[in-house]
Design a protein around this motif. Sequence first.
Motif, short mmCIF file in Angstrom:
data_model
loop_
_atom_site.label_atom_id
_atom_site.label_comp_id
_atom_site.label_asym_id
_atom_site.label_seq_id
_atom_site.Cartn_x
_atom_site.Cartn_y
_atom_site.Cartn_z
N SER A 194 -4.78 -38.86 -35.42
CA SER A 194 -5.74 -38.31 -36.38
C SER A 194 -5.81 -36.81 -36.19
O SER A 194 -5.87 -36.31 -35.07
CB SER A 194 -7.12 -38.95 -36.12
N ILE A 195 -5.77 -36.08 -37.30
CA ILE A 195 -5.93 -34.62 -37.23
C ILE A 195 -6.82 -34.15 -38.37
O ILE A 195 -6.66 -34.55 -39.52
CB ILE A 195 -4.56 -33.90 -37.21
N ARG A 196 -7.82 -33.36 -38.01
CA ARG A 196 -8.80 -32.87 -38.99
C ARG A 196 -8.16 -31.85 -39.93
O ARG A 196 -7.34 -31.02 -39.50
CB ARG A 196 -9.97 -32.20 -38.26
N PRO A 197 -8.55 -31.83 -41.19
CA PRO A 197 -7.94 -30.93 -42.18
C PRO A 197 -8.04 -29.45 -41.81
O PRO A 197 -7.15 -28.67 -42.10
CB PRO A 197 -8.73 -31.21 -43.46
N GLU A 198 -9.15 -29.05 -41.14
CA GLU A 198 -9.32 -27.63 -40.84
C GLU A 198 -8.49 -27.20 -39.63
O GLU A 198 -8.40 -26.02 -39.33
CB GLU A 198 -10.81 -27.30 -40.64
N LYS A 199 -7.90 -28.16 -38.95
CA LYS A 199 -7.11 -27.83 -37.76
C LYS A 199 -5.63 -27.69 -38.10
O LYS A 199 -4.80 -27.49 -37.22
CB LYS A 199 -7.34 -28.88 -36.67
N ILE A 200 -5.32 -27.80 -39.37
CA ILE A 200 -3.94 -27.62 -39.81
C ILE A 200 -3.82 -26.25 -40.48
O ILE A 200 -4.70 -25.86 -41.27
CB ILE A 200 -3.53 -28.73 -40.82
N PHE A 201 -2.76 -25.54 -40.15
CA PHE A 201 -2.52 -24.22 -40.76
C PHE A 201 -1.51 -24.39 -41.88
O PHE A 201 -0.48 -25.05 -41.72
CB PHE A 201 -2.01 -23.25 -39.69
N ILE A 202 -1.83 -23.84 -43.05
CA ILE A 202 -0.93 -23.98 -44.19
C ILE A 202 -0.35 -22.62 -44.54
O ILE A 202 -1.05 -21.60 -44.53
CB ILE A 202 -1.68 -24.60 -45.40
N SER A 203 0.98 -22.57 -44.79
CA SER A 203 1.59 -21.30 -45.20
C SER A 203 2.89 -21.58 -45.94
O SER A 203 3.44 -22.68 -45.85
CB SER A 203 1.87 -20.43 -43.98
N LYS A 204 3.35 -20.57 -46.71
CA LYS A 204 4.57 -20.78 -47.49
C LYS A 204 5.82 -20.52 -46.65
O LYS A 204 6.89 -20.99 -46.94
CB LYS A 204 4.57 -19.87 -48.72
N LYS A 205 5.62 -19.72 -45.57
CA LYS A 205 6.76 -19.45 -44.68
C LYS A 205 6.53 -20.18 -43.37
O LYS A 205 5.38 -20.38 -42.97
CB LYS A 205 6.85 -17.94 -44.40
N PRO A 206 7.58 -20.59 -42.69
CA PRO A 206 7.39 -21.23 -41.40
C PRO A 206 6.77 -20.26 -40.40
O PRO A 206 7.08 -19.07 -40.41
CB PRO A 206 8.81 -21.64 -40.98
N VAL A 207 5.84 -20.74 -39.58
CA VAL A 207 5.19 -19.90 -38.60
C VAL A 207 5.55 -20.36 -37.19
O VAL A 207 5.78 -21.55 -36.98
CB VAL A 207 3.65 -19.90 -38.74
N GLU A 208 5.58 -19.41 -36.29
CA GLU A 208 5.94 -19.76 -34.92
C GLU A 208 4.69 -20.07 -34.09
O GLU A 208 3.57 -19.94 -34.58
CB GLU A 208 6.73 -18.60 -34.29
#
Lengths: 313, 362
Positions: B281-295
């Motif tokens: 289970s992972i909370r929605p606010e704990k996910i980072f969203i971006s158009k480019k891959p992040v390190e």
Amino acid sequence: MSEALSSQLSLHVKKEKNQSSFWKRVKKEFPFAIGSTPFIWQLFFFYLPLFFLITSSVIKLSQAGHFETFTLEHFRTIFTPTYFHVIKNSLSLAFFTTSICLIIGFPLAYSIVFHGGRLKSLLLFLLIIPFWTNFILHIYAWFFVLEKHGFINSLLLSTGLISDPIQFLNSYFSIYLMMVYFYLPFMVLPIFSSLERFDHSLLEASLDLGANKRQTLRRILIPVSMNAIKSGIYLVFIPSFGEFVIPELMGGAKDLFIGNVISLFVMDYHTAPIGIAFTVISVVALLLSLIVLQFGLKQVTKLLIGGTSWAKS
Amino acid sequence: MRNICLKNVSKTKNGHVIFDNISLEIPSGEFFALLGPSGCGKTTLLRLIAGLEKVDSGRIFLGNVDITNEPVHKRKINVVFQNYALFPHLSVFDNVAYSLLIQKKAKDEISYKVRKLLKAFHLEEHIFKKPSELSGGQQQRVAIARAIVSEPEVLLLDEPLAALDFKLREKLLIELIDLQDKLLTTFVYVTHDQFEALTVADHMAIMNTGGKVAQIGTPKEIYEFPNSTFVAQFVGNTNIFDGNLVVEDGETKFEVPDLGTFIVSPPHNSTLFSQKEAVMSIRPEKIFISKKPVENFTNTLKGSVSSIVYTGRSTLYEVVLKNRIKVQVFEQNEEHFPQETIDYDDEVYLSWQKENIVLLEG
């Protein structure tokens, strides 16, 4: 096509607008008009007869039946202790009937509502069943139950509880028995429907705040259902004040009640104006006693709640 | 100060089992919330504590005293009812003074206490009005004042704010917290609204349908470390992945069929390894969203945006993964002009740290 429709629509809207402004004007200039239908009904069936009643008690008619003069003569005829005694009889009949009905009726309604469970509607139904047969038939049925060799006496005699039959009929016992028997539903029904709708959480809140059942009954249940109790009281008091069939048949016409007297003057002596004057006096007596009753009930409610009028100072 | 303790309580109503052998301890002097879906029996539990209903079996203790058979009017436990249950024929003053009048306190004392309390509740203008002349929020305050004027040991609140609008609810919640801080009376707050429960509670119990206590803890414990899928999904939003735990190259991983494996921290509950099915289970606010891959993130997933819900403070994205599963992501709207704008059907990268994952039984 759509244009025609829209023009039609706008026409319709216009019409409606006109109509609403018409009603607005009516409301503004004749505020009475809206409530006029019930008023007209009341006028013809209540105020007008009352007016005729009162006027015919203060006019004297000639032998031929024409108006002769205004007079208080009819009132003078019956303004005697004898007839006040009659009014007193009727008032006490109404008072005691109402009291007995209340003492029996409230606990009855209470137990049907709160302890009736699934039998609730059946119990209420049983209360109303007697109304399905004619009232006079009931009285005759009760004769057979109460008479010297009737059901109750033979039952008591056979068990050996009594050696001589008891005189039930022609007594105050049989009058009040019939009065309560007949008027009890009028007390129970309004109280029943009020208790039925009673918000249970009010009782729970009262208990929760430290009041026991008796205190909750006194301070919450009775005061909150006071309006229903009042309507029950009026529904019994007013008609039993005018009651004359039951005392006449069950009481053996030993005591006179206002109904008996009115019927005597109007039907037997053919002196309707005197009977009408007596009616007017009775109505006034009834109104006065209702005012006293209303005031008394208000005080009782205040006493029950144990108000905190001292808090305002 | 005494705590409330329910031991092996069972209750059946109209042939329905509400509780079967439930035990619960409510610590004294705390703001305790009972949170659960409608029909889970939380209101019945409250009524049992108040004494408005009787238990079928089991005992209820207040401190060391067994109060199971103590009648409701003798218990120093008061209730704020959901519909307020204000006495319609009494003024605000008389409503609040009710319990003191029953206790036959002196007039001066009643007057002083009631007036003081009504002043603190900003009701002094309405002191002689009838409850029907007050607004919903004012009625609510009268109900609370009436319940606390006799200084009960425990105050039970049954969804007290359910009938009020959102803004007023927020305000009253803060007032309730302040009130509890001042009185130090034990407050038990029953609600189905997780926002209210999380806001007010020092500790909270989550109840499941069927009258079972699913988890007890502080709001933070419950939100961050739910012990079951039910709690994780009932309190807040979460994304659930079904799969199983594996150990590869000394690292704990979670394998989701048709999606891939993710690096996770070893779970506290080691029995999860032996189970075939587990849940991540992972909370929605704990996910980072971006158009480019992040390190610097332990896990990254690719997906395409299927819906965007802008709610002012944050934006909710729904992202479809390659196994057709949808994932919810919250992003704070921190800037007027964000550097990258995410639009419908954009290919996005979802990244999260392994510490933010909760592993649960399937």
